[in-house]
Design a protein around this motif. Structure first.
Motif, PDB file in Angstrom:
ATOM      1  N   SER A 213     -80.674   2.478 -89.120  1.00 27.49           N
ATOM      2  CA  SER A 213     -79.978   0.841 -88.017  1.00 27.49           C
ATOM      3  C   SER A 213     -81.611   0.731 -87.462  1.00 27.49           C
ATOM      4  N   HIS A 214     -82.162   1.848 -87.855  1.00 28.40           N
ATOM      5  CA  HIS A 214     -83.406   1.412 -86.806  1.00 28.40           C
ATOM      6  C   HIS A 214     -84.350  -0.087 -87.385  1.00 28.40           C
ATOM      7  N   TYR A 215     -84.292  -0.133 -89.091  1.00 26.38           N
ATOM      8  CA  TYR A 215     -85.120  -1.558 -89.648  1.00 26.38           C
ATOM      9  C   TYR A 215     -83.972  -2.347 -89.715  1.00 26.38           C
ATOM     10  N   VAL A 216     -82.284  -2.144 -89.942  1.00 25.68           N
ATOM     11  CA  VAL A 216     -81.800  -3.220 -89.719  1.00 25.68           C
ATOM     12  C   VAL A 216     -81.745  -4.068 -89.175  1.00 25.68           C
ATOM     13  N   GLY A 223     -80.257  -8.011 -88.054  1.00 22.72           N
ATOM     14  CA  GLY A 223     -80.786  -7.025 -86.461  1.00 22.72           C
ATOM     15  C   GLY A 223     -80.993  -8.181 -85.216  1.00 22.72           C
ATOM     16  N   LEU A 224     -82.014  -9.405 -85.757  1.00 25.95           N
ATOM     17  CA  LEU A 224     -82.322 -10.070 -84.245  1.00 25.95           C
ATOM     18  C   LEU A 224     -81.267 -10.769 -84.109  1.00 25.95           C
ATOM     19  N   ARG A 225     -80.112 -10.948 -84.819  1.00 24.58           N
ATOM     20  CA  ARG A 225     -78.991 -12.062 -84.732  1.00 24.58           C
ATOM     21  C   ARG A 225     -78.531 -11.370 -83.389  1.00 24.58           C
ATOM     22  N   THR A 226     -77.849 -10.030 -83.626  1.00 30.31           N
ATOM     23  CA  THR A 226     -76.970  -9.000 -83.299  1.00 30.31           C
ATOM     24  C   THR A 226     -77.880  -8.472 -81.674  1.00 30.31           C
ATOM     25  N   ARG A 227     -79.109  -9.053 -81.303  1.00 36.85           N
ATOM     26  CA  ARG A 227     -79.776  -8.267 -80.199  1.00 36.85           C
ATOM     27  C   ARG A 227     -79.490  -9.944 -79.363  1.00 36.85           C
ATOM     28  N   ALA A 228     -79.911 -10.928 -79.936  1.00 40.36           N
ATOM     29  CA  ALA A 228     -80.193 -12.260 -79.740  1.00 40.36           C
ATOM     30  C   ALA A 228     -78.566 -12.111 -78.566  1.00 40.36           C
ATOM     31  N   ALA A 288     -76.723  10.403 -74.204  1.00 41.27           N
ATOM     32  CA  ALA A 288     -78.295   9.997 -75.616  1.00 41.27           C
ATOM     33  C   ALA A 288     -78.725   8.114 -75.535  1.00 41.27           C
ATOM     34  N   MET A 289     -77.099   7.492 -75.681  1.00 40.84           N
ATOM     35  CA  MET A 289     -77.813   6.330 -75.727  1.00 40.84           C
ATOM     36  C   MET A 289     -79.100   5.441 -74.604  1.00 40.84           C
ATOM     37  N   ILE A 290     -77.881   6.348 -73.694  1.00 39.11           N
ATOM     38  CA  ILE A 290     -78.681   5.720 -72.473  1.00 39.11           C
ATOM     39  C   ILE A 290     -80.499   6.181 -72.600  1.00 39.11           C
ATOM     40  N   PHE A 291     -80.058   7.133 -72.465  1.00 36.57           N
ATOM     41  CA  PHE A 291     -82.048   8.116 -72.205  1.00 36.57           C
ATOM     42  C   PHE A 291     -82.564   7.047 -73.315  1.00 36.57           C
ATOM     43  N   GLY A 292     -82.125   7.343 -74.750  1.00 37.99           N
ATOM     44  CA  GLY A 292     -82.554   6.696 -75.862  1.00 37.99           C
ATOM     45  C   GLY A 292     -83.027   5.609 -75.430  1.00 37.99           C
ATOM     46  N   ASN A 293     -82.817   4.500 -73.976  1.00 42.63           N
ATOM     47  CA  ASN A 293     -83.198   3.287 -74.408  1.00 42.63           C
ATOM     48  C   ASN A 293     -82.283   2.298 -75.496  1.00 42.63           C
ATOM     49  N   TRP A 294     -81.499   2.528 -75.349  1.00 41.83           N
ATOM     50  CA  TRP A 294     -80.258   1.453 -76.806  1.00 41.83           C
ATOM     51  C   TRP A 294     -81.124   1.442 -78.044  1.00 41.83           C
ATOM     52  N   THR A 295     -82.306   2.381 -78.499  1.00 41.77           N
ATOM     53  CA  THR A 295     -82.632   2.768 -79.996  1.00 41.77           C
ATOM     54  C   THR A 295     -82.664   3.363 -80.964  1.00 41.77           C
TER      55      THR A 295
END
Lengths: 367, 377
Positions: A213-216, A223-228, A288-295
């Motif tokens: 997931s990190h790589y994608v 991934g770039l498009r998803t984040r955009a 966990a997601m929030i604490f991991g700052n969405w990474t």
């Protein structure tokens, strides 16, 4: 993930492990305790890790998903149901039945996620309400079918809960085989490789999926498009990205992660289904997601903290007798059981640094 | 045609009637749609939907006793539904009604069984009932003030915090009911408190029926919530913070205080649900009794469009379903759990009112219900 957050996570895990070592250290060697705690931590963090990854994919694309709990529950039920069907009605062997069960769990997670995506993207339903609908629907459907199929006379299984085809096997044998030889792995003592790496398929794939997931998310165009789409949908739209299509696909991917987490409950952890068995794990994974700052790696680290606090509860059971009298409250499993929930609330107050959600998180996109 | 009607705005009762019609249209169609889909589900698993629904209606509203039992079920639903609805009005999503209700029930039960012994006197009902119920309200108030304060002063999402506090409340009540507060009758093996004193019990309204004065109390409280929200300054502040927190801030409303108080009042209402169940119906608190009320309350608040009158009507509907389900199961062998599916479908259609509007070709209105807003950054 800044250093403060990682050191906080490290500190909490050391404290939780330390409590058990302090209490049980006289009976059992600390090394055994630590490796056993580590193994339990990784195991029980599995659904939390997968749930957090599920949330990351949805929210990075801009859709809040509070329905992870329901998706897990539904997937746990339908995966279990599929494996039993394959095993008792079609008489396949356990390995095939379990595999079909896992696939079914992933698919049903995806279907529930599709419903959530449809509600929030096509109908622009308030996404927290939409997720709550998913949760209530999952409780209702699994409770009803569980009763109807297994506890009613004249139902397909004749009113008896059928024999489950067992659980997914541990992978430790194949891991030891990989590094050549029966004794030890990577030069580590047998004790550690034998117990810490004694994990089952879903647990191992959760860890692999964190890296994937990190790589994608951070190294591919997808991934770039998803984040955009999650940060600035209008800008993404301007450069020709189909915002709603990206959101649909990412929410369904997220649902499939939640589905795999569901498989952990009924196919890997215990061979049975109980109504409400996910017990808030879907909500804790959101924390966990929030604490991991969405990474992905941050969320995994946070999931391990919750795993460790559950491992504390499980391991303290062994040493109940040797808990000193002035620590008697630790004998109450109800009291120790509070740890993950209180930890979640503490973390959400932001005392360990503010987190930033994707800018368009939870907002429907309108051209 | 619609615009022509709107030009001559109707007056007085006609206007109120029109408003009610408008507000009720989507919920009624949502219920209708859910019943149809639920019927398909029943048919798919091999039941007869008509027989099932007939049994359901008979069991819920078919006799005086059925109505009495429906009102018994509706009483906690009204309180808990009002709790969630009030929070929604303030822009807060209270998923924690379940935990607040459980704490209210525990506190009420404790005052109900332990207080006379501690004071050494038998309290008269006129004192003991209000004390017991007041304790439940206070417990709910304080328990819900925590997520309210975390939201107002630390930015922690009340959505996740109230859920976490449900699990914390469940663990603490499990501890209390298995330990310090356990009914020490030698025959008892269940995690429950002792019975509360005779003087702390709300009497029934009619001899031979279980419906008690808690039901009229629920109707009065529904009126009070309506009065608070639409006839007082504080209610106006709640609604302003809910509709637009920035505007509230610039208008000089102390919005942090409003958030904490809204959440706490919501908890007070949920605590009241637990308190009235203990004093009016069960006469003790038993572990597991409160499970599921939180989600039901959310469904009721949404079905009632977060309006107190809507909450009362939605409660009577949901209560009827829960009550009638037993007769349905008896007559048709369809498990009572089908009710949860139908309720989830109702909620689905109410929440996604766009689906209902699309199916029945209703023109969308402008005043959409604003309910929640994200993680709050």
């Amino acid at each position: 993930m800044d250093w403060r957050r990682f050191s906080f996570i490290g500190l909490i895990i050391v404290i939780l492990f330390g409590v058990v070592v302090l209490i049980g250290g006289e009976q059992v060697s600390p090394l055994i305790i630590i490796s056993s705690m580590l193994a339990t931590t990784i195991t029980v963090a599995t659904p939390l890790t997968l749930g957090a990854l599920s949330g990351i994919f949805c929210e990075r694309a801009g859709v809040v998903n509070i329905g992870i709990e329901g998706m897990m529950l539904a997937a746990a039920f339908f995966g279990w149901l599929a494996s039993i069907y394959m095993n008792t009605i079609f008489e396949f062997n356990a390995a095939i039945s379990l595999t079909v069960g896992v696939v079914m769990a992933i698919v049903s997670g995806g279907i529930f996620a599709l419903l959530h995506a449809w509600l929030s993207i096509a109908f622009k339903v308030d996404q927290i309400i939409g997720g709550t609908v998913i949760n209530i629907l999952a409780v209702g459907i699994t409770g009803f079918l569980n009763r109807q199929l297994f506890f009613e006379k004249g139902s397909i299984f004749g009113g008896n809960v059928p024999h489950a085809p067992g659980l997914l096997p541990s992978l430790s044998k194949s891991l030891t085989f990989l590094c050549g030889g029966e004794q030890g792995c990577f030069g580590l003592p047998d004790l550690i490789s034998g117990s810490v790496f004694d994990q089952k398929p879903v647990a191992i794939s959760a860890i692999v999926l964190v890296a994937v997931s990190h790589y994608v998310l951070f190294n591919t165009r997808w991934g770039l498009r998803t984040r955009a789409v999650g940060e600035h949908p209008k800008a993404a739209d301007t450069v020709g990205i189909n915002v709603n299509r990206m959101r649909y696909i990412n929410v369904v991917i997220g649902g499939m992660f939640a589905g795999l987490a569901g498989a952990y409950f009924t196919l890997e952890s215990v061979p049975s289904f109980e109504p409400l068995m996910t017990n808030g794990r879907g909500f804790i994974s959101l924390a966990a997601m929030i604490f991991g700052n969405w990474t992905p790696f941050g969320a995994w680290a946070a999931a391990l903290v919750f795993g460790a606090s559950q491992a504390l509860q499980i391991n303290l059971q062994f040493f109940r007798e040797s808990i000193p009298p002035n620590w008697a409250f630790l004998q109450q499993s109800y009291v120790v059981g509070l740890a993950p929930y209180i930890l979640t609330m503490l973390i959400l107050t932001g005392i360990i640094g503010k987190t930033t959600p994707p800018a368009a998180d939870g907002q429907p996109y309108e051209k | 045609m619609q615009s022509a009607e709107e030009k001559q705005a109707p007056q007085g009762w006609k206007r109120i009637g029109r408003a009610i019609m408008d507000a009720a249209l989507v919920p009624v169609l949502a219920i209708f749609s859910a019943i149809i889909v639920g019927g398909v589900v029943i048919a798919v698993v091999g039941g007869n939907p008509f027989a099932a629904y007939l049994g359901l209606i008979q069991g819920a509203y078919g006799s005086t006793k059925a109505w009495s039992e429906t009102f018994v079920w509706a009483t906690p639903y009204i309180f808990a539904g009002l709790a969630v609805a009030l929070a929604f009005k303030g822009g807060l999503f209270n998923i924690g009604a379940e935990g607040q209700l459980a704490f209210g029930a525990v506190a009420t039960a404790w005052v109900g069984y332990a207080l006379p012994g501690m004071l050494g006197v038998e309290l008269p009902a006129i004192l003991h009932i209000p004390l017991a119920i007041g304790a439940g309200m206070l417990a709910g108030f304080l328990w819900a003030a925590i997520p309210g304060a975390l939201r107002a002063y630390a930015g922690g999402s009340e959505v996740i915090n109230t859920i976490m506090m449900n699990y914390i409340a469940l663990n603490i009540t499990s501890f209390l009911l298995n330990g310090p507060m356990k009914d020490n009758n030698p025959l008892n093996v269940i995690a429950r408190t002792p019975e509360i004193a005779e003087g702390a019990r709300i009497p029934v309204i009619f001899d031979g029926l279980r419906v008690h004065w808690g039901f009229p109390l629920a109707l009065i409280v529904a009126f009070l919530v309506w009065y608070l929200l639409w006839k007082t300054t504080f209610g106006f502040e709640i609604r302003t913070v809910g509709a637009n927190p920035d505007a509230a801030k610039y208008a000089g409303i102390n919005y942090k205080r409003v958030i904490v108080l809204t959440m706490a009042l919501s908890g007070l209402l949920a605590g009241l649900a637990g308190a009235v169940e203990v004093t009016g119906l069960n006469y003790r608190h038993e572990l597991g009794f409160s499970i599921g009320y939180g989600y039901d309350a959310i469904a009721i608040a949404l079905l009632g469009r977060t309006h107190p009158l809507g909450v009362v009507l939605a409660s009577i509907l949901f209560a009827g379903m829960r009550n009638g389900a037993t007769r349905m199961q008896f007559l048709t062998q369809i498990p009572v759990d089908i009710i949860s599916v139908i309720q989830a479908l109702i909620l689905l259609f109410v929440a996604a009112d766009a689906i209902v509007r699309y199916i029945y070709r209703i023109k969308a209105k402008e005043d959409r219900l604003v309910l929640t807003r994200g993680w709050g950054g």
